[in-house]
Design an enzyme around this catalytic site. Structure first.
Site, PDB file in Angstrom:
ATOM      1  N   CYS B  59       4.572  41.931  48.740  1.00  0.00           N
ATOM      2  CA  CYS B  59       4.039  40.815  48.206  1.00  0.00           C
ATOM      3  C   CYS B  59       4.516  39.705  49.286  1.00  0.00           C
ATOM      4  CB  CYS B  59       4.200  40.239  47.153  1.00  0.00           C
ATOM      5  SG  CYS B  59       4.267  41.468  45.664  1.00  0.00           S
ATOM      6  N   LYS B  94       9.444  49.838  45.495  1.00  0.00           N
ATOM      7  CA  LYS B  94       8.291  50.006  46.623  1.00  0.00           C
ATOM      8  C   LYS B  94       8.564  49.455  47.793  1.00  0.00           C
ATOM      9  CE  LYS B  94       3.732  51.465  47.005  1.00  0.00           C
ATOM     10  NZ  LYS B  94       2.431  52.024  46.208  1.00  0.00           N
ATOM     11  N   ASN B 121       4.278  51.409  51.199  1.00  0.00           N
ATOM     12  CA  ASN B 121       3.295  50.830  50.997  1.00  0.00           C
ATOM     13  C   ASN B 121       2.117  50.891  52.024  1.00  0.00           C
ATOM     14  OD1 ASN B 121       1.291  49.063  49.575  1.00  0.00           O
ATOM     15  ND2 ASN B 121       3.280  47.752  48.679  1.00  0.00           N
ATOM     16  N   GLY B 173      -1.291  58.819  52.258  1.00  0.00           N
ATOM     17  CA  GLY B 173      -2.303  59.716  52.924  1.00  0.00           C
ATOM     18  C   GLY B 173      -2.193  60.948  52.147  1.00  0.00           C
TER      19      GLY B 173
END
Lengths: 288, 237
Positions: B59, B94, B121, B173
C-alpha cells in the site's frame, strides 16, 4: 464521482445479488444489424434472479486454453425466465469479443458468473419511464422495458451512428414500449435535436424516471430534463473489469472522493444516480 | 488502486463471521495508508480467531509521499515489528515486487519477526485506449497480475527463498497444478491463486484435484519434496 459535466452518486445499497457460477450452453448466436452480435445462453439460475441493469462476467477462453485471460463484463440484454435464457448483445471490438464471436449454438458451454451489480431502481407500480441509450449502451436499458410491470409507459430512445448499428428495436417493440430511433446518419441524434423531440413528446406528461447509458452527452441531457420535470435520473456506467465481484478494484470510478474511497462500477454500480445540475448562481449572489 | 475496505470494526462484525463459518483456516490480509493504520488494524484484530495475519506492505505510505511501505526495508521493519508485537498469530508479510532487491526487503521483514513471506504482489501497470487516449482503468493505473507475471514471480520467489530461512508463499499467475509445482521447486512452501479464479471460479479446486497425479508423474511422494528442489541448488536461478 465527477466527469467534466456530470457528477454521479452511489445509489442506496440494496441486497447484493446471489451470484451463480455456471456453464452456460449457447442456444442462439446471430448478427444484429451491421455492427453487433446477439448471444443467448442457457443460464436458468441467472435468468431467474437477474434484475434490470445487471450484468454477467463471461469467460471467453475455451477449456484448456489460457487466453484471453480475463472474463468480459456484459450487460444482460434480455431475460427469458420461462426458458431459463439470458441474452447479451455486443460489438466485436477486441480479442475478447472476437473470441466470443467464435462460439456456435450447441457448442461447449461458457463460464458465466452473475447476476452482478446494482441495477436500476425499477418502479413496482405503473409509472412513466424514459430510456435514453446510445450504441451498445442500450443493452443496459432493454431489460427495464422487458421487466416493467403492466401499465408502465416506456418511451425508449435508441441512438447510433447509423441505422445498422441501432440496438434494441426488437425487444422494445415486443415489450410494448414506444420506440424512438435516431442516428448520426439521419442527422437527428444530436443532443439538441433529441431534447426538442423529447420535450415535444413528453413535456405535457413527463416521465417520473429517466434511465440512460452509452453517452455522456445524452446523460447530461437526461440530467437537465430530470431537473425540469422533477424526475429521478440514473445512469449505467461502462468500465473495464477483471473480476466483476468487487475483489480486484480495477473498475474504481474516476475522480476519487478521497484516497482509496472511489465507488466501484461492478459492485456499487453499474447504475448510479445522476446528481442534479450544479446551481448556476454566481458567487457574488450568495448572501453573506 | 488503493483498495478500500469496510474498516476493521465492520469487517469483524459483518464479513469475518461469514468466512469463519466456512470452516477453513482464515488468514486476514491487512493494509494501511501509513504505518499507524497497520497498527490500528492489527489492534482491531488482536482477539479475533484467525489462523494468521498477512501484512500487505504494497500500500502507498501517505506519510512518506505515497511510496509503498514495502519499498523501504526500514519502513517494512517498523511495520512488521509493530504488528508482530500486537498479534498472537503468525504474521505473514506480502512483499511488493516493485523493488530493486527483494532479498533486502525480505531480510528486513524476517529480522523484524515475520513468520513467513508472500512473494509477491501485483505489479503497478496501466493500459491506454488508442482512440480516446485515456487510461483503460478509472483510476489511471492498477495492479497487473495473471499469467503474464509468472516468470517474474518465479525469479522473485527463488531470490527470496535463497535469502531467508522463513517459509515463502509464492504467487503470481498460477492457473494450473504445473504452475504450483514450478513455484514449489523455486522455493515456495505454499501458493496463492488470484486471477485464475476470475477466469474459472473453480480454478483452485481444479488445481487441487490435478495435483496428486502431477506429483506421481514427477516421482515425489508429496508436495513438500518439491520445495526448493531446483537442480543445482539455490544459485541455479
Amino acid at each position: 464521482v465527477s466527469t467534466t459535466e456530470l457528477s454521479y452518486s452511489a445509489l442506496h445499497p440494496v441486497d447484493r445479488p446471489r451470484i451463480h457460477h455456471l456453464r452456460a450452453a449457447v442456444t442462439r448466436h446471430v448478427p444484429v444489424g451491421t455492427d453487433h452480435a446477439h448471444l443467448e445462453l442457457s443460464a436458468p439460475a441467472i435468468a431467474a434472479e437477474a434484475r434490470p441493469g445487471q450484468f454477467v462476467m463471461i469467460t471467453v477462453a475455451r477449456d484448456g486454453q489460457d487466453t484471453p485471460v480475463l472474463p468480459r463484463p456484459m450487460a444482460i440484454y434480455s431475460i427469458d425466465r420461462a426458458a431459463g435464457v439470458i441474452g447479451i448483445v455486443y460489438t466485436v471490438r477486441g480479442r475478447g469479443t472476437k473470441a466470443l464471436r467464435g462460439f456456435a449454438p450447441g457448442e461447449a458451454a461458457l463460464h458465466v458468473v452473475g447476476p452482478l451489480g446494482r441495477g436500476f431502481d425499477v418502479p413496482e407500480i405503473p409509472s412513466r419511464v424514459l430510456l435514453v441509450g446510445r450504441g451498445i449502451g442500450v443493452c443496459s436499458l432493454t431489460t427495464v422495458a422487458q421487466c416493467a410491470v403492466p401499465g408502465t409507459e416506456v418511451l425508449a430512445l435508441t441512438s447510433a451512428r447509423h441505422t445498422g448499428a441501432l440496438v434494441g428495436a426488437e425487444i422494445y417493440r415486443s415489450s410494448g414500449a414506444t420506440l424512438l430511433e435516431v442516428t448520426d446518419e439521419a442527422g437527428d441524434s444530436a443532443p439538441e435535436r433529441v431534447e426538442r423531440e423529447l420535450l415535444n413528446r413528453l413535456d405535457a406528461r413527463p416521465p417520473e424516471l429517466i434511465f440512460t447509458c452509452g453517452s455522456n452527452r445524452l446523460a447530461t441531457l437526461c440530467q437537465r430534463l430530470a431537473a425540469r420535470w422533477g424526475a429521478r435520473a440514473q445512469v449505467s456506467l461502462e468500465a473495464h473489469m477483471a473480476c466483476g465481484l468487487g475483489y480486484c478494484h480495477g473498475c474504481a470510478t474516476a475522480g476519487a472522493v478521497a484516497a482509496g474511497e472511489s465507488p466501484l462500477v461492478c459492485q456499487d454500480g453499474p447504475v448510479f444516480v445522476i446528481d442534479p445540475p450544479a446551481p448556476t448562481v454566481s458567487r457574488s449572489s450568495i448572501p453573506r | 488502486v488503493g483498495i478500500p475496505s469496510l474498516g476493521v470494526e465492520r469487517f469483524r462484525a459483518e464479513l469475518l463471521p461469514r468466512y469463519q463459518a466456512l470452516g477453513a483456516p482464515v488468514i486476514v490480509s491487512i493494509g494501511g495508508l501509513g504505518i499507524d493504520e497497520f497498527f490500528a488494524v492489527a489492534d482491531g484484530l488482536r482477539d479475533a480467531d484467525l489462523a494468521a495475519l498477512e501484512v500487505n506492505v504494497s500500500c502507498p505510505n501517505l506519510e512518506a509521499g505515497g511510496l509503498a511501505v514495502g519499498t523501504s526495508p526500514d519502513a517494512v521493519a517498523k511495520v512488521v515489528s509493530g504488528v508482530r508485537q500486537r498479534s498472537r498469530v503468525p504474521v505473514i508479510v506480502k512483499l511488493t515486487p516493485a523493488v530493486s532487491s527483494i532479498a533486502e526487503v525480505a531480510i528486513a521483514a524476517e529480522d523484524a519477526g515475520a513468520d513467513a513471506l508472500t512473494v509477491a504482489n501485483s505489479f503497478p501497470g496501466a493500459a491506454i485506449d488508442l482512440v480516446t487516449r485515456r487510461p483503460l482503468l478509472g483510476r489511471g493505473g492498477g495492479g497487473y497480475s495473471g499469467p503474464g507475471i509468472k516468470p517474474i514471480a518465479i525469479k522473485l520467489v527463488a531470490d527470496t527463498a535463497a535469502a531467508v530461512a522463513i517459509p515463502v508463499i509464492g504467487c503470481g499467475g498460477i492457473t494450473t497444478a504445473e504452475d504450483v509445482a514450478e513455484f514449489l521447486i523455486a522455493g515456495a512452501s505454499a501458493v496463492q491463486v488470484g486471477t485464475a479464479t476470475f477466469t474459472r471460479p473453480t480454478a483452485m479446486t481444479e488445481i487441487l484435484a490435478d495435483l496428486p497425479d502431477l506429483l506421481v508423474r514427477l516421482g515425489v511422494r508429496g508436495a513438500a519434496e518439491l520445495v526448493g528442489s531446483t537442480a543445482g541448488g539455490e544459485a541455479a536461478l
